[in-house]
Design a protein around this motif. Structure first.
Motif, PDB file in Angstrom:
ATOM      1  N   HIS A  52       0.817  -1.219   0.000  1.00 31.66           N
ATOM      2  CA  HIS A  52       0.000   0.000   0.000  1.00 31.66           C
ATOM      3  C   HIS A  52       0.854   1.275   0.000  1.00 31.66           C
ATOM      4  O   HIS A  52       1.633   1.521   0.906  1.00 31.66           O
ATOM      5  CB  HIS A  52      -0.930   0.033   1.210  1.00 31.66           C
ATOM      6  CG  HIS A  52      -1.802   1.255   1.260  1.00 31.66           C
ATOM      7  ND1 HIS A  52      -2.635   1.619   0.227  1.00 31.66           N
ATOM      8  CD2 HIS A  52      -1.954   2.210   2.200  1.00 31.66           C
ATOM      9  CE1 HIS A  52      -3.262   2.737   0.540  1.00 31.66           C
ATOM     10  NE2 HIS A  52      -2.869   3.125   1.730  1.00 31.66           N
ATOM     11  N   HIS A  54       0.732   5.688  -1.620  1.00 33.14           N
ATOM     12  CA  HIS A  54      -0.024   6.780  -2.271  1.00 33.14           C
ATOM     13  C   HIS A  54       0.966   7.648  -3.057  1.00 33.14           C
ATOM     14  O   HIS A  54       0.881   8.868  -3.005  1.00 33.14           O
ATOM     15  CB  HIS A  54      -0.655   7.724  -1.246  1.00 33.14           C
ATOM     16  CG  HIS A  54      -1.609   7.128  -0.290  1.00 33.14           C
ATOM     17  ND1 HIS A  54      -2.955   7.361  -0.356  1.00 33.14           N
ATOM     18  CD2 HIS A  54      -1.430   6.320   0.783  1.00 33.14           C
ATOM     19  CE1 HIS A  54      -3.566   6.730   0.637  1.00 33.14           C
ATOM     20  NE2 HIS A  54      -2.660   6.093   1.341  1.00 33.14           N
ATOM     21  N   GLN A 172      -2.378   3.676  -4.522  1.00 34.39           N
ATOM     22  CA  GLN A 172      -3.742   4.215  -4.517  1.00 34.39           C
ATOM     23  C   GLN A 172      -3.908   5.359  -5.507  1.00 34.39           C
ATOM     24  O   GLN A 172      -3.076   6.252  -5.586  1.00 34.39           O
ATOM     25  CB  GLN A 172      -4.112   4.693  -3.109  1.00 34.39           C
ATOM     26  CG  GLN A 172      -5.542   5.195  -3.019  1.00 34.39           C
ATOM     27  CD  GLN A 172      -6.029   5.334  -1.595  1.00 34.39           C
ATOM     28  OE1 GLN A 172      -5.454   4.776  -0.685  1.00 34.39           O
ATOM     29  NE2 GLN A 172      -7.100   6.071  -1.414  1.00 34.39           N
ATOM     30  N   LYS A 240     -11.066   0.933  -2.453  1.00 32.95           N
ATOM     31  CA  LYS A 240     -10.789   1.215  -1.044  1.00 32.95           C
ATOM     32  C   LYS A 240     -11.972   1.890  -0.372  1.00 32.95           C
ATOM     33  O   LYS A 240     -12.606   2.778  -0.953  1.00 32.95           O
ATOM     34  CB  LYS A 240      -9.559   2.120  -0.933  1.00 32.95           C
ATOM     35  CG  LYS A 240      -9.045   2.231   0.493  1.00 32.95           C
ATOM     36  CD  LYS A 240      -7.817   3.126   0.539  1.00 32.95           C
ATOM     37  CE  LYS A 240      -7.269   3.267   1.934  1.00 32.95           C
ATOM     38  NZ  LYS A 240      -6.270   4.333   2.021  1.00 32.95           N
ATOM     39  N   ASP A 387       2.780   3.256   2.818  1.00 34.72           N
ATOM     40  CA  ASP A 387       1.761   4.273   3.050  1.00 34.72           C
ATOM     41  C   ASP A 387       2.332   5.686   3.014  1.00 34.72           C
ATOM     42  O   ASP A 387       1.955   6.546   3.805  1.00 34.72           O
ATOM     43  CB  ASP A 387       1.029   4.017   4.384  1.00 34.72           C
ATOM     44  CG  ASP A 387      -0.470   4.314   4.265  1.00 34.72           C
ATOM     45  OD1 ASP A 387      -0.863   5.024   3.334  1.00 34.72           O
ATOM     46  OD2 ASP A 387      -1.230   3.840   5.127  1.00 34.72           O
TER      47      ASP A 387
HETATM   48 ZN   LIG Z   1      -3.013   4.810   2.921  1.00 38.19          ZN
END
Ligand SMILES: [Zn+2]
Length: 443
Positions: A52, A54, A172, A240, A387
């Motif tokens: 995961h 971004h 993401q 998500k 993350d």
């Molecule tokens: Zn996140």
């Protein structure tokens, strides 16, 4: 044994990083200490999935001036705020037009209050592993900044992934970052997808895109179905959500609410108002469609702000109502860690993703890992996800901390006789690679 004694020099990176390899010495007894080091070495040679991120497009990241404080942005800044730094001072810290020393003065007191926290530890390890500098202080910020700036060029992301043996990054909102070529290689995760009707503007855009006129709840579902099909074709593997209170859907109430919205001609439903009858209905239907389209549902739970509305227990309503849907439950639902572990234990369709957790609190993650090994099937655990947003370098420190957690817990469990060394290595390969690969069907 001192941590400093364990540093050895390794290969230099093409972008100019001198890359010392760390092995963090823990105060374990000699036997488990030896196993700990062996486990760390095993993990250093394993393929990794970063489950995961971004990440912003690399082009955008390297277009900005980078220095030591680039590494502080998201998440060290959160602890600085918690420690009481003036928001205006923090803004100045991130102003790269000002001299480094002046910026350092603004945060030095607060840095000293947080430098032993897990967020800061991540950045300190990153600085040590990437640049060979063992502390961040007034005397080292110039040298660190020069090295951060030196690495801030095309190829930065891939260099970090290669250095960490990362084979996949599940990122993401990658679709919004195209045409950056990095994202065309990545399995993508689409954020807040069930809220695609959240604003009238978004709703109109979708109707136009799929050439549909929407006048009923049934039309909404057709539109949602088309959107999910389109995402599937574009390489999306997951949608998500954020855990939030929700109830059994009521189609009559949802239709009534939709008609009110259409009549009003404009609306904005906050992303997480899942008690809104329309939103609640869409959320539940989206869970069904996720299974039909073979998407995993990644569920953020807990952590920031008023976490009472991000309780992992709210996933139970969805997980039970939609048993064909697979949920990857994030962040151990901090601080609802035990609840989160039990949710994964009880429900065959709920998995655990330890993204973000090792730097939220290494101590809590470490103790949670003992309970996970003790109670959750091991095919359900994804060990690591950075993350991060723009400060990709911190993946190095975060991954190191994830490995430390697993090495410490597994060394002790080997000593206790729960499993032997070879079994432990097999489980580590599962958690760092096979499990996320299988769950998200990466190929
Ligand atoms: Zn996140």
């Amino acid at each position: 044994m001192k941590r400093r004694d364990l540093i050895k020099t390794g290969t230099a990176m093409a972008v100019g990083f001198s890359f010392p390899v760390l092995s963090h010495g823990k105060q374990l007894d000699t036997v488990s200490g030896g196993i700990y080091d062996q486990l760390m070495r095993e993990m250093d040679s394993m393929d990794i999935i970063d489950a995961h991120e971004h990440l912003i497009p690399e082009e955008k990241r390297i277009s900005k001036q980078a220095d030591v404080f680039t590494l502080f942005n998201h998440y060290v800044n959160c602890d600085l705020i918690s420690a009481g730094i003036d928001p205006e001072d923090l803004r100045l810290v991130f102003n790269s037009d000002l001299p480094l020393q002046e910026r350092w003065q603004k945060l030095e007191y607060y840095w000293n209050q947080i430098k032993y926290s897990s967020y800061a530890k991540c950045t300190r390890i990153t600085v040590e592993k990437l640049y060979g500098i063992d502390d961040i202080n007034v005397n080292t910020i110039e040298e660190i900044s020069a090295k951060v700036a030196n690495g801030n060029k095309p190829g930065l992301y891939q260099e970090i992934f290669d250095m960490c043996n990362i084979k996949y990054v599940i990122d993401q909102n990658g679709l919004t970052k195209m045409p950056d070529p990095i994202y065309s290689q990545m399995p993508l995760l689409q954020g807040s997808s069930f809220m695609i009707f959240a604003t009238k503007k978004r709703f109109d855009k979708m109707c136009k895109e799929f050439n549909m006129e929407v006048t009923s709840l049934g039309d909404c579902m057709k539109l949602l179905d088309k959107q999910l099909s389109a995402w599937k074709e574009q390489g999306v593997v997951s949608i998500k959500i954020r855990t939030a209170p929700n109830v059994e859907p009521n189609a009559i109430e949802a239709e009534k609410r939709l008609q009110e919205m259409l009549k009003a001609g404009d609306w904005h439903i906050d992303n997480y108002q899942t008690m809104d009858p329309f939103n609640n209905y869409i959320l539940h239907e989206c869970m069904e469609l996720a299974a039909e389209h073979d998407f995993v549902v990644s569920a953020h739970a807990g952590v920031w702000g008023d976490f009472r509305d991000m309780d992992s227990k709210d996933l139970l309503t969805l997980a039970i109502a939609h048993p064909e849907t697979k949920y990857d439950l994030y962040h151990l639902g901090f601080p609802f860690i035990r609840d989160t572990i039990m949710i994964a234990k009880n429900n065959p369709n709920v998995y655990l993703n330890l993204c973000w957790t090792h730097i939220l609190s290494q101590t809590q993650t470490n103790s949670a890992l003992r309970e996970i090994v003790d109670s959750v099937p091991l095919n359900k655990v994804s060990a690591f996800g950075g993350d991060f947003v723009g400060h990709v370098e911190n993946i190095v420190g975060h991954l190191q901390m994830a490995k430390e957690d697993f090495a410490e817990v597994f060394a002790e469990e080997i000593q206790r006789g729960r499993f032997d060394f070879h079994e432990a290595v097999g489980i580590l390969k599962q958690c760092f690679y096979d499990n996320p690969k299988n769950l998200y069907k990466l190929s």
